[in-house]
Design a protein around this motif. Structure first.
Motif, PDB file in Angstrom:
ATOM      1  N   ALA A  22       0.845  -1.200   0.000  1.00  0.00           N
ATOM      2  CA  ALA A  22       0.000   0.000   0.000  1.00  0.00           C
ATOM      3  C   ALA A  22       0.881   1.252   0.000  1.00  0.00           C
ATOM      4  O   ALA A  22       2.048   1.203   0.365  1.00  0.00           O
ATOM      5  CB  ALA A  22      -0.919   0.001   1.221  1.00  0.00           C
ATOM      6  N   SER A  23       0.312   2.357  -0.436  1.00  0.00           N
ATOM      7  CA  SER A  23       1.024   3.631  -0.432  1.00  0.00           C
ATOM      8  C   SER A  23       0.396   4.554   0.603  1.00  0.00           C
ATOM      9  O   SER A  23      -0.839   4.649   0.700  1.00  0.00           O
ATOM     10  CB  SER A  23       0.964   4.298  -1.810  1.00  0.00           C
ATOM     11  N   TYR A  24       1.250   5.232   1.356  1.00  0.00           N
ATOM     12  CA  TYR A  24       0.806   6.131   2.428  1.00  0.00           C
ATOM     13  C   TYR A  24       1.455   7.491   2.256  1.00  0.00           C
ATOM     14  O   TYR A  24       2.552   7.614   1.709  1.00  0.00           O
ATOM     15  CB  TYR A  24       1.194   5.549   3.795  1.00  0.00           C
ATOM     16  N   GLU A  25       0.772   8.517   2.740  1.00  0.00           N
ATOM     17  CA  GLU A  25       1.305   9.879   2.676  1.00  0.00           C
ATOM     18  C   GLU A  25       1.052  10.609   3.989  1.00  0.00           C
ATOM     19  O   GLU A  25       0.186  10.212   4.779  1.00  0.00           O
ATOM     20  CB  GLU A  25       0.670  10.651   1.518  1.00  0.00           C
ATOM     21  N   VAL A  26       1.823  11.659   4.200  1.00  0.00           N
ATOM     22  CA  VAL A  26       1.664  12.520   5.377  1.00  0.00           C
ATOM     23  C   VAL A  26       1.026  13.819   4.907  1.00  0.00           C
ATOM     24  O   VAL A  26       1.481  14.435   3.935  1.00  0.00           O
ATOM     25  CB  VAL A  26       3.020  12.804   6.047  1.00  0.00           C
ATOM     26  N   ILE A  27      -0.037  14.243   5.588  1.00  0.00           N
ATOM     27  CA  ILE A  27      -0.762  15.462   5.234  1.00  0.00           C
ATOM     28  C   ILE A  27      -0.823  16.388   6.443  1.00  0.00           C
ATOM     29  O   ILE A  27      -1.143  15.949   7.552  1.00  0.00           O
ATOM     30  CB  ILE A  27      -2.207  15.139   4.769  1.00  0.00           C
ATOM     31  N   LEU A  28      -0.521  17.677   6.229  1.00  0.00           N
ATOM     32  CA  LEU A  28      -0.743  18.710   7.241  1.00  0.00           C
ATOM     33  C   LEU A  28      -2.061  19.381   6.886  1.00  0.00           C
ATOM     34  O   LEU A  28      -2.192  19.991   5.817  1.00  0.00           O
ATOM     35  CB  LEU A  28       0.394  19.731   7.246  1.00  0.00           C
ATOM     36  N   GLN A  29      -3.046  19.266   7.764  1.00  0.00           N
ATOM     37  CA  GLN A  29      -4.405  19.741   7.485  1.00  0.00           C
ATOM     38  C   GLN A  29      -4.731  20.924   8.396  1.00  0.00           C
ATOM     39  O   GLN A  29      -4.744  20.784   9.621  1.00  0.00           O
ATOM     40  CB  GLN A  29      -5.387  18.590   7.700  1.00  0.00           C
ATOM     41  N   SER A  30      -5.002  22.076   7.801  1.00  0.00           N
ATOM     42  CA  SER A  30      -5.353  23.254   8.604  1.00  0.00           C
ATOM     43  C   SER A  30      -6.784  23.121   9.119  1.00  0.00           C
ATOM     44  O   SER A  30      -7.554  22.272   8.668  1.00  0.00           O
ATOM     45  CB  SER A  30      -5.186  24.529   7.779  1.00  0.00           C
ATOM     46  N   TYR A  31      -7.117  23.989  10.074  1.00  0.00           N
ATOM     47  CA  TYR A  31      -8.442  23.981  10.691  1.00  0.00           C
ATOM     48  C   TYR A  31      -8.925  25.416  10.792  1.00  0.00           C
ATOM     49  O   TYR A  31      -8.186  26.305  11.233  1.00  0.00           O
ATOM     50  CB  TYR A  31      -8.342  23.352  12.085  1.00  0.00           C
ATOM     51  N   THR A  32     -10.150  25.685  10.367  1.00  0.00           N
ATOM     52  CA  THR A  32     -10.743  27.019  10.461  1.00  0.00           C
ATOM     53  C   THR A  32     -11.764  27.015  11.587  1.00  0.00           C
ATOM     54  O   THR A  32     -12.709  26.228  11.577  1.00  0.00           O
ATOM     55  CB  THR A  32     -11.417  27.428   9.137  1.00  0.00           C
TER      56      THR A  32
END
Length: 199
Positions: free
Chosen positions: A154-164
């Motif tokens: 499987a392929s995995y990624e790292v995401i930085l997700q902002s919050y409003t």
């Protein structure tokens, strides 16, 4: 102690003056570029557990990536370890780390307990529930220790997700010490990723 300077013709000591010019750091750390191999450079030599696009990564090792400068956590937002390309399916998020819950440790590092999506929680409406996965931010290194082993092939990624928030203030999960928001990891399918061994 010893002083640096000179003596004039009358024997008076004249200290040497030095001028320092400082500038404000306005450059955001690009974590995508910093975790991608280049000519004569690989992030694994600085402590990363993978480089961007690497294949045959162990399903049981921690996921570690690095920064060119010291990082700090923001007041809100999330750091995700997810199946690559996921845009809205909570069940494809392996670990979600809410930076507002970070705890500073005695050594100055920060830890965050992971969450995972439980589709049966909240009367089958689904909810994020705390697990035992852990993210640690220590200076220039971010380490994710997932609760469970990753899937093979499987392929995995790292995401930085902002919050409003309710006042329309955007909170970014990670930045440098000058407040420049970390870049390069906000878009699914365009963030740092790796693929695990096929079984």
């Amino acid at each position: 102690g010893n002083q640096i300077g000179s003596v004039d013709s009358l024997g008076n000591f004249i200290p040497k003056s030095t001028t320092f010019v400082t500038t404000i750091d306005t450059t955001a750390p690009n974590l995508y570029l910093w975790n991608t191999t280049g000519v004569g450079y690989t992030p694994t030599s600085l402590g990363a557990s993978f480089y961007n696009g690497q294949s045959s990564v162990s399903v049981t090792q921690d996921v570690t990536f690095v920064s060119p400068e010291t990082l700090k956590l923001g007041a809100g937002g999330f750091i995700l370890l997810q199946v690559r390309g996921n845009t809205s399916n909570n069940s494809q998020v392996v670990e979600r780390f809410d930076v507002s819950t970070a705890v500073q440790q005695a050594d100055g590092s920060y830890t965050i307990t992971g969450q995972h999506w439980d589709a049966t929680a909240n009367s089958n409406a689904g909810a994020w529930v705390n697990g035992i996965g852990r993210l640690t931010l220590d200076n220039k290194t971010v380490n994710i220790n997932p609760e469970k082993a990753l899937a093979y092939g499987a392929s995995y990624e790292v995401i930085l997700q902002s919050y409003t928030d309710a006042q329309s203030v955007v909170h970014n999960p990670m930045m440098d010490l000058s407040g420049n928001v970390a870049t390069g990891l906000s878009t699914p399918n365009s963030s740092i990723y790796f693929s695990t061994y096929s079984n």
